[in-house]
Design a protein around this motif. Structure first.
Motif, PDB file in Angstrom:
ATOM      1  N   THR A  59       0.829  -1.208   0.000  1.00  0.00           N
ATOM      2  CA  THR A  59       0.000   0.000   0.000  1.00  0.00           C
ATOM      3  C   THR A  59       0.863   1.257   0.000  1.00  0.00           C
ATOM      4  O   THR A  59       0.615   2.201  -0.757  1.00  0.00           O
ATOM      5  N   ALA A  62       2.778   1.809  -3.432  1.00  0.00           N
ATOM      6  CA  ALA A  62       2.038   1.750  -4.696  1.00  0.00           C
ATOM      7  C   ALA A  62       2.259   2.997  -5.555  1.00  0.00           C
ATOM      8  O   ALA A  62       2.595   2.899  -6.739  1.00  0.00           O
ATOM      9  N   SER A  63       2.079   4.175  -4.971  1.00  0.00           N
ATOM     10  CA  SER A  63       2.228   5.403  -5.758  1.00  0.00           C
ATOM     11  C   SER A  63       3.681   5.653  -6.139  1.00  0.00           C
ATOM     12  O   SER A  63       3.970   6.140  -7.243  1.00  0.00           O
ATOM     13  N   LEU A  77      -1.071  -2.013  -9.299  1.00  0.00           N
ATOM     14  CA  LEU A  77      -0.886  -1.940  -7.856  1.00  0.00           C
ATOM     15  C   LEU A  77      -1.473  -0.650  -7.293  1.00  0.00           C
ATOM     16  O   LEU A  77      -2.126  -0.653  -6.245  1.00  0.00           O
ATOM     17  N   LEU A  78      -1.259   0.442  -8.017  1.00  0.00           N
ATOM     18  CA  LEU A  78      -1.801   1.730  -7.583  1.00  0.00           C
ATOM     19  C   LEU A  78      -3.329   1.731  -7.621  1.00  0.00           C
ATOM     20  O   LEU A  78      -3.979   2.262  -6.719  1.00  0.00           O
ATOM     21  N   ARG A  81      -4.744   0.071  -4.570  1.00  0.00           N
ATOM     22  CA  ARG A  81      -4.176   0.514  -3.297  1.00  0.00           C
ATOM     23  C   ARG A  81      -5.226   0.556  -2.178  1.00  0.00           C
ATOM     24  O   ARG A  81      -4.942   0.188  -1.042  1.00  0.00           O
ATOM     25  N   ARG A  82      -6.430   0.998  -2.494  1.00  0.00           N
ATOM     26  CA  ARG A  82      -7.471   1.089  -1.457  1.00  0.00           C
ATOM     27  C   ARG A  82      -7.774  -0.293  -0.875  1.00  0.00           C
ATOM     28  O   ARG A  82      -7.907  -0.442   0.353  1.00  0.00           O
ATOM     29  N   GLY A  85      -4.925  -1.542   1.211  1.00  0.00           N
ATOM     30  CA  GLY A  85      -4.957  -0.872   2.504  1.00  0.00           C
ATOM     31  C   GLY A  85      -6.007  -1.466   3.430  1.00  0.00           C
ATOM     32  O   GLY A  85      -5.770  -1.641   4.632  1.00  0.00           O
ATOM     33  N   THR A 157      -0.489   7.346   6.836  1.00  0.00           N
ATOM     34  CA  THR A 157       0.442   6.362   6.277  1.00  0.00           C
ATOM     35  C   THR A 157       1.874   6.623   6.730  1.00  0.00           C
ATOM     36  O   THR A 157       2.622   5.681   7.015  1.00  0.00           O
TER      37      THR A 157
END
Length: 213
Positions: A59, A62-63, A77-78, A81-82, A85, A157
């Motif tokens: 998570t 990802a960005s 993956l991005l 992400r939610r 998470g 985060t």
């Protein structure tokens, strides 16, 4: 423990369900594997700590991976992400339930050499995990406003990453797993900061070019 991109057929709530079932399966195996309950709980607590850490890394990065290593995998993956998470939050919920069971059943073992102050970072982490999980839905974004939502999730985060980093660092003398964990989270933090710097530079470049014309 390198995060892998979800397949095309495993996304959204399907991905969350698969990860949640995997966490429960690992927990059940740990509890059934050890004949003594105290050792079974310890084993399950360690296992869920590791599943939580792996899911948090996916998570958290990802960005950054989408920015630094753009590819179909990092973009997937991005996109997920939610749900990664939320799977992290579920894994840590199971981890917390196991710790509570351990405290209730074996208080003298749990509190041996431990102070209440030692639980403060973990408690703060759980509060942020709860806040992030509850606000991981479109209705929450609308209610909070995009700016407040982004501030909450950005702060949360980073706080959780810092708690993982501190937790591993303090336990380095206890074994090589903690050395590996610290190296991974420290590297992830460096990678995240590098991605942020790269994003700022990309945004500044067009403005700089326009100013020099």
């Amino acid at each position: 423990m390198t995060p892998t991109a979800p397949t095309a057929s495993l996304h959204g709530w399907r991905l969350f369900t698969a990860l949640a079932v995997a966490v429960l399966a690992v927990t059940a195996l740990c509890l059934l594997w050890q004949p003594q309950l105290v050792e079974a709980l310890r084993s399950a607590i360690r296992a869920t700590a590791r599943t939580s850490f792996a899911l948090f890394l996916a998570t958290f990065l990802a960005s950054a991976l989408a920015t630094l290593v753009p590819s179909p995998g990092s973009r997937a993956l991005l996109r997920e992400r939610r749900f990664l998470g939320l799977a992290f939050a579920f894994s840590h919920l199971v981890h917390g339930v196991l710790i509570i069971a351990y405290v209730k059943l074996f208080p003298e073992t749990f509190w041996a050499g431990r102070t209440a102050a030692a639980n403060i970072p973990g408690s703060v982490g759980y509060l942020f995990i709860l806040a992030l999980a509850l606000t991981s839905f479109p209705a929450a974004v609308k209610a909070l406003g995009a700016r407040t939502w982004k501030l909450l999730h950005g702060t949360g985060t980073w706080v959780i990453a810092g708690i993982f980093c501190l937790s591993f660092f303090k336990r380095i003398p206890m074994g090589p797993w903690y050395v590996l964990g610290f190296a991974l989270i420290f590297s992830a933090i460096v990678l995240k900061l590098t991605a942020k710097l790269a994003t700022r530079q990309r945004r500044a470049t067009p403005a700089l070019r326009g100013a020099t014309r």
